[in-house]
Design an enzyme around this catalytic site. Structure first.
Site, PDB file in Angstrom:
ATOM      1  CE1 TYR A 159      49.269  14.960   8.741  1.00 37.02           C
ATOM      2  CE2 TYR A 159      49.401  12.700   7.979  1.00 37.02           C
ATOM      3  CZ  TYR A 159      49.234  13.612   9.003  1.00 37.02           C
ATOM      4  OH  TYR A 159      49.044  13.166  10.286  1.00 37.02           O
ATOM      5  CE  LYS A 182      44.106  15.598  11.238  1.00 35.22           C
ATOM      6  NZ  LYS A 182      44.921  15.430  10.044  1.00 35.22           N
ATOM      7  NE  ARG A 236      38.078  -8.496   8.110  1.00 32.75           N
ATOM      8  CZ  ARG A 236      37.692  -9.578   7.404  1.00 32.75           C
ATOM      9  NH1 ARG A 236      37.272  -9.443   6.161  1.00 32.75           N
ATOM     10  NH2 ARG A 236      37.729 -10.762   7.946  1.00 32.75           N
ATOM     11  CG  ASP A 238      44.586  14.554   2.081  1.00 33.01           C
ATOM     12  OD1 ASP A 238      43.568  15.051   2.598  1.00 33.01           O
ATOM     13  OD2 ASP A 238      45.492  14.017   2.738  1.00 33.01           O
TER      14      ASP A 238
HETATM   15  C1  LIG Z   1      45.813  14.384   9.519  1.00 29.68           C
HETATM   16  C2  LIG Z   1      45.958  14.252   8.069  1.00 29.68           C
HETATM   17  C3  LIG Z   1      46.094  12.996   7.446  1.00 29.68           C
HETATM   18  C4  LIG Z   1      46.172  11.707   8.255  1.00 29.68           C
HETATM   19  O1  LIG Z   1      44.977  11.393   8.871  1.00 29.68           O
HETATM   20  P1  LIG Z   1      44.866  10.543  10.240  1.00 29.68           P
HETATM   21  O2  LIG Z   1      43.417  10.542  10.505  1.00 29.68           O
HETATM   22  O3  LIG Z   1      45.693  11.252  11.274  1.00 29.68           O
HETATM   23  O4  LIG Z   1      45.429   9.190   9.929  1.00 29.68           O
HETATM   24  C5  LIG Z   1      46.172  12.951   6.082  1.00 29.68           C
HETATM   25  N1  LIG Z   1      46.143  14.073   5.327  1.00 29.68           N
HETATM   26  C6  LIG Z   1      46.043  15.289   5.874  1.00 29.68           C
HETATM   27  C7  LIG Z   1      46.025  16.494   4.988  1.00 29.68           C
HETATM   28  C8  LIG Z   1      45.954  15.429   7.252  1.00 29.68           C
HETATM   29  O5  LIG Z   1      45.866  16.660   7.795  1.00 29.68           O
END
Ligand SMILES: *Cc1c(COP(=O)(O)O)cnc(C)c1O
Length: 397
Positions: free
Chosen positions: A97, A194, A45, A169
């Site tokens: 998001y 992603k 961890r 983000d």
């Molecule tokens: C998918 C996404 C998230 C969340 O991520 P997860 O891996 O699904 O928890 C946050 N910000 C954006 C812009 C996203 O497309």
């Protein structure tokens, strides 16, 4: 700053065996020579060599001091919010998001953290909205799904002047196309699910902090709450990163061609893509980004859910699924899928109508992707004639 190639090729070859691929240290604990005497790791961890290799590459790619890998993008976002205390305020992009909205509003509000959502593409509005309680400014640029772009550099200097952190983000562009830390942001987060992972085969998240002191605070919070990425998934993200520049280049190239194709199509009412000169933030996106990315949104002229659904169901290469950034192209209907939790009136205000479609362009041949869209448009035109038949006649058919 090192180039992406230099960073990726700096992943050390395994000292013990010469393995060119980072070993997967699938272990919970590490045997100690004497109490407190170890080889740098005591418990997975707190730290794991496979995750550490990934975290170093993440820090390098975003140009920050500290990289951290999480079990999901939301786990990374959650960790940034834990920097705050009751009474603090967040100014966040209004087109945020959905999962981040849920976490901010339905989890953190009840701990006394106040969140205000504003149109951050309007820098003057951001300046006017900052209060002495504002501790964190939260941006996504471009946003999901309308691909609105905010001026990171200008907002970073506003944040700095008011003693607030700026967190971006960077999921939609990846560090290949945009480096928020170089533009003045303090923290970058990613859904590594992603583009970073890139193969739609895992859930992961990342934080990169520009400054080592802030990085240490975030690392403390990560270990305190235990939102870590496992060794195998860390290895998968590392492998994904090896092809990140190649994938993103191809996806951006295809997306740009597809956006132009859509813009001139008679069945399309509007296209949202920062690479098009018709996009309201095109000039800023050209300055701030090295490319325009693989996500395109558009609205059909037949702006209803039935037509959009018929269109999506006839696509073959674009798979109907949530998520984005993978090698396989995906399509979705935000009103029924990614943005179903957003009230319809609020959704319509941002232009996300019932016939609004989002595409995530993969690495297939550009011509094949356009041909797939073309055959779906042709069938939609056919359906349009069918839809014109009075309902009582269709019922007896
Ligand atoms: C998918 C996404 C998230 C969340 O991520 P997860 O891996 O699904 O928890 C946050 N910000 C954006 C812009 C996203 O497309």
């Amino acid at each position: 700053m090192s180039t992406t190639t230099q960073i990726l090729s700096s992943i050390p070859v395994d000292a013990l065996t010469g393995a060119i691929s980072v070993p997967i240290y699938q272990t919970a604990t590490f045997v100690q020579e004497a109490p407190g005497v170890n080889k740098g790791y005591d418990y997975s961890r707190s730290g794991n060599p496979t995750r550490a290799a990934l975290e170093e590459v993440l820090a390098g790619l975003e140009g920050g001091a500290t990289g951290l890998a999480f079990a999901s993008g939301l786990a990374a976002i959650d960790t940034v919010l834990k920097l705050l205390k009751s009474g603090d305020e967040i100014l966040a992009v209004d087109d945020i998001y959905g999962g981040a909205y849920r976490l901010f509003t339905h989890v953190y509000e009840k701990f006394g953290i106040h969140i205000r959502y504003i149109d951050t593409s309007d820098v003057v509005l951001v300046q006017r909205s900052i209060t002495p309680a504002t501790r964190l400014i939260w941006l996504e640029s471009p946003t999901n799904p309308t691909l609105k772009v905010s001026d990171i550099k200008a907002i970073a200097s506003l944040a700095k002047a008011h003693g607030a952190w700026l967190c971006v983000d960077n999921t939609f562009t990846s560090p290949v196309l945009q480096k928020p830390l170089a533009l003045g942001a303090d923290i970058v987060v990613h859904s590594a699910t992603k583009y970073l992972g890139g193969h739609s085969d895992l859930i992961a998240g990342a934080i990169v902090a520009k400054d080592p002191e802030l990085g240490a605070r975030l690392k403390f919070l990560q270990n305190a709450a235990g939102n870590v990425l496992g060794p195998f998934d860390s290895w998968l993200v590392l492998r994904g990163l090896e092809t990140l520049p190649l994938r993103v280049r191809q996806q951006s190239q295809s997306a740009w061609a597809i956006a132009q194709y859509l813009e001139t199509h008679e069945a399309v009412a509007a296209v949202y893509y920062p690479g098009l000169t018709s996009h309201p933030n095109h000039e800023l996106a050209s300055r701030q980004q090295k490319g325009f990315g693989g996500v395109i949104s558009f609205r059909l002229k037949q702006d209803d859910q039935q037509s959009a659904t018929a269109f999506l169901k006839t696509l073959h290469l674009f798979h109907l699924a949530e998520s984005l950034g993978g090698v396989k192209s995906l399509c979705c209907l935000p009103c029924e899928m990614t943005h179903k939790s957003v009230p319809r009136e609020k959704r319509l205000l941002t232009g996300v109508t019932d016939g609004f479609i989002r595409l995530s362009v993969g690495i297939e041949e550009t011509e094949d992707l356009i041909a797939d869209l073309e055959q779906a448009f042709e069938r939609l035109a056919g359906n349009g004639i069918e839809a014109g038949i009075p309902e009582h006649l269709l019922a007896t058919a």
